[in-house]
Design a protein around this motif. Structure first.
Motif, short mmCIF file in Angstrom:
data_model
loop_
_atom_site.label_atom_id
_atom_site.label_comp_id
_atom_site.label_asym_id
_atom_site.label_seq_id
_atom_site.Cartn_x
_atom_site.Cartn_y
_atom_site.Cartn_z
N HIS A 49 0.84 -1.22 -0.06
CA HIS A 49 -0.12 0.03 -0.02
C HIS A 49 0.84 1.26 0.02
O HIS A 49 2.07 1.28 0.38
CB HIS A 49 -0.85 0.04 1.34
N VAL A 77 0.21 5.18 1.66
CA VAL A 77 -0.49 6.05 2.39
C VAL A 77 0.33 7.50 2.65
O VAL A 77 1.50 7.37 2.48
CB VAL A 77 -0.63 5.20 3.99
N TRP A 117 -5.12 6.79 3.16
CA TRP A 117 -4.80 5.52 2.43
C TRP A 117 -4.97 6.13 1.01
O TRP A 117 -5.87 6.66 0.51
CB TRP A 117 -5.76 4.49 2.70
#
Length: 122
Positions: A35, A37, A47
């Protein structure tokens, strides 16, 4: 030990592109979601995007970056990328790379890097 090291941040003009990289180590990169962020000074974490390298590659994006940002990874190098296009001043943030808790991108992250600062300004 999980290590995530971001690079590629800097100053960019509005409308310009930038590519962030994240070198990952200490875990089997290909079996976990990854991910990006971000966090502006004095604000909470937002996010940005996630990628799952499970049975099929699944990419997800926050509405604020959809159509402008592209997340991708190179499993052979254990590296995550974020291609950012059409950058806006409101994209100015510290961007963090994060390891997912699970293969499924919906589970969210459990480890974060130290971040790289992106400043969008003329």
């Amino acid at each position: 030990e999980v290590q995530l090291v971001e690079s590629g941040g800097g100053l960019v003009q509005p409308g310009g592109p930038l590519i962030l990289s994240c070198a990952a180590s200490g875990f089997t990169f290909s079996i976990y979601s990854m991910h990006w962020v971000r966090q502006a000074p004095g604000k909470g974490l937002e996010w940005v995007s996630g990628i799952s390298n499970g049975n099929g590659i699944i990419r997800t994006y926050a509405d604020s970056v959809k159509g402008r940002f592209t997340i991708y990874s190179d499993n052979s190098k254990g590296t995550l990328y974020l291609q950012m296009n059409s950058l806006k001043p409101e994209d100015t943030d510290v961007y963090y790379c994060a390891k997912g808790l699970h293969t499924d991108v919906d589970y969210g992250p459990d480890y974060w890097g130290k971040g790289t600062l992106v400043t969008v300004s003329s």
